[in-house]
Design an enzyme around this catalytic site. Structure first.
Site, PDB file in Angstrom:
ATOM      1  N   LYS A 155       0.881  -1.177   0.000  1.00  0.00           N
ATOM      2  CA  LYS A 155       0.000   0.000   0.000  1.00  0.00           C
ATOM      3  C   LYS A 155       0.913   1.219   0.000  1.00  0.00           C
ATOM      4  CE  LYS A 155      -4.310   1.426   2.106  1.00  0.00           C
ATOM      5  NZ  LYS A 155      -4.913   1.856   0.846  1.00  0.00           N
TER       6      LYS A 155
HETATM    7  N1  PMP Z   1      -7.780  -1.628  -3.409  1.00  0.00           N
HETATM    8  C1  PMP Z   1      -7.102  -0.478  -3.395  1.00  0.00           C
HETATM    9  C2  PMP Z   1      -6.248  -0.133  -4.563  1.00  0.00           C
HETATM   10  C3  PMP Z   1      -7.205   0.391  -2.292  1.00  0.00           C
HETATM   11  O1  PMP Z   1      -6.510   1.527  -2.273  1.00  0.00           O
HETATM   12  C4  PMP Z   1      -8.054   0.046  -1.224  1.00  0.00           C
HETATM   13  C5  PMP Z   1      -8.223   0.979  -0.069  1.00  0.00           C
HETATM   14  N2  PMP Z   1      -7.273   0.786   0.908  1.00  0.00           N
HETATM   15  C6  PMP Z   1      -8.735  -1.179  -1.284  1.00  0.00           C
HETATM   16  C7  PMP Z   1      -8.581  -2.000  -2.388  1.00  0.00           C
HETATM   17  C8  PMP Z   1      -9.594  -1.645  -0.134  1.00  0.00           C
HETATM   18  O2  PMP Z   1      -8.763  -2.028   0.937  1.00  0.00           O
HETATM   19  P1  PMP Z   1      -9.245  -1.967   2.433  1.00  0.00           P
HETATM   20  O3  PMP Z   1     -10.497  -2.768   2.506  1.00  0.00           O
HETATM   21  O4  PMP Z   1      -8.150  -2.560   3.214  1.00  0.00           O
HETATM   22  O5  PMP Z   1      -9.501  -0.540   2.745  1.00  0.00           O
END
Ligand code: PMP
Length: 307
Positions: A155
């Site tokens: 991330k």
């Molecule tokens: N995909 C991407 C590219 C994201 O940036 C996010 C947001 N964090 C998600 C999926 C969803 O992840 P999460 O459920 O951990 O927020």
């Protein structure tokens, strides 16, 4: 943009939001060299705090960034940020950059990572669309970078591809863009994972091409609880276009029913029964499980839940 209010943690202390700044020499700014997390609090409980902290540390390990704080310190600072900003329902953005360095991308000139924590009440979250209306989704011409380019599990602060996909969606009057992977299979939205509802249950792409979404994990837990089969498999656009129901999910987005994809109505275009069940279960879970923000409740680390 809303005026900055409250207190933001930056570097080593909390500061008034208007004074919370990072150096122009920070490699996070110069090269996108950093990582982040988005975390939610509901009803005074921070949802899956430990999972978010673990993912942050995994991202740090993957990019060889030495975390300036330990896991327990990061978790404690997130809770402190919530307290200082009187968060009951809110969103926390946790960013760790490589820190200030020279005008070379070599990170050896950066002495120490810089952590920033912004906590905002839910009321201040920008709402670009009516959350009850099914989303209009279009397939982007931008691809999710492959795992051997920029691994989607990290991330990182390199979101330009997603930003460009989002601009494309805006230009086309859509609410969200769907990115394919480098082989043309469906990956995910710009900031959310995708699920389709089939005769068999829920299906979602494998995380080789997507972020290992924490809401995605919660969808699996909900599927088990409410007796839905779940599968991780490659999805084509055909699978999405012809699914009974489609929804997107993410910490910020929560669960978004999809009404159309590339001009094709999903089901009858209204949120489907399975999506509605999943949404109701999610609402119950996030409001009954998490790490208490209030110190008076902090003796018990995590409050359990039942769907
Ligand atoms: N995909 C991407 C590219 C994201 O940036 C996010 C947001 N964090 C998600 C999926 C969803 O992840 P999460 O459920 O951990 O927020």
């Amino acid at each position: 943009m809303l005026p900055p209010t409250g207190e933001v943690f930056v570097g080593d202390t909390f500061r008034p939001a208007a004074d919370a700044t990072v150096s122009v020499f920070d490699h996070g700014l110069l090269y996108g060299d950093g990582i982040f997390e988005g975390i939610r609090a509901y009803s005074g409980l921070v949802f899956k705090l430990d999972r978010h902290v673990d993912r942050l540390f995994d991202s740090a390990r993957a990019i060889r960034l030495d975390m300036p704080y330990s896991r327990s310190e990061v978790a404690a600072l997130v809770l402190e940020a919530c307290r200082r900003n009187a968060i009951v329902d809110g969103y926390v953005r946790l960013v760790v950059t490589r820190g200030p360095g020279d005008l070379t991308l070599d990170p050896r000139s950066c002495a120490r990572g810089v952590m920033t924590i912004i906590a905002r009440p839910a009321a201040a979250l920008a709402r670009h669309r009516d959350a009850r209306k099914p989303a209009i989704v279009v397939t982007s011409s931008f691809r999710r970078p492959a795992a051997d380019a920029l691994c989607p599990s990290i991330k990182s602060l390199n979101y330009l591809n997603n930003v460009l996909a989002r601009i494309e969606a805006n230009d086309r009057g859509a609410d969200e863009a769907l990115l394919l992977d480098s082989s043309g299979y469906v990956a995910e939205g710009t900031a959310d994972n995708i699920f389709i509802v089939t005769d068999r249950g829920l299906a979602t792409p494998p995380t080789i091409s997507t972020l290992k979404g924490i809401t995605r994990e919660t969808m699996f837990e909900i599927a088990s609880e409410i007796g839905l089969a779940r599968e991780e498999r490659l999805l084509t656009l055909y699978d999405v276009w012809t699914a009974r129901e489609v929804f997107l999910c993410g910490t910020f987005a929560e669960i978004v029913p999809v009404g159309t994809v590339d001009g094709r109505a999903i089901g009858n275009g209204a949120p489907g029964p399975t999506t509605m069940r999943v949404m109701a279960a999610y609402e119950r879970i996030v409001r009954s499980m998490g790490t208490p923000i209030d110190q008076a409740m902090a003796g018990s680390t995590t409050v359990g839940y039942r769907v």
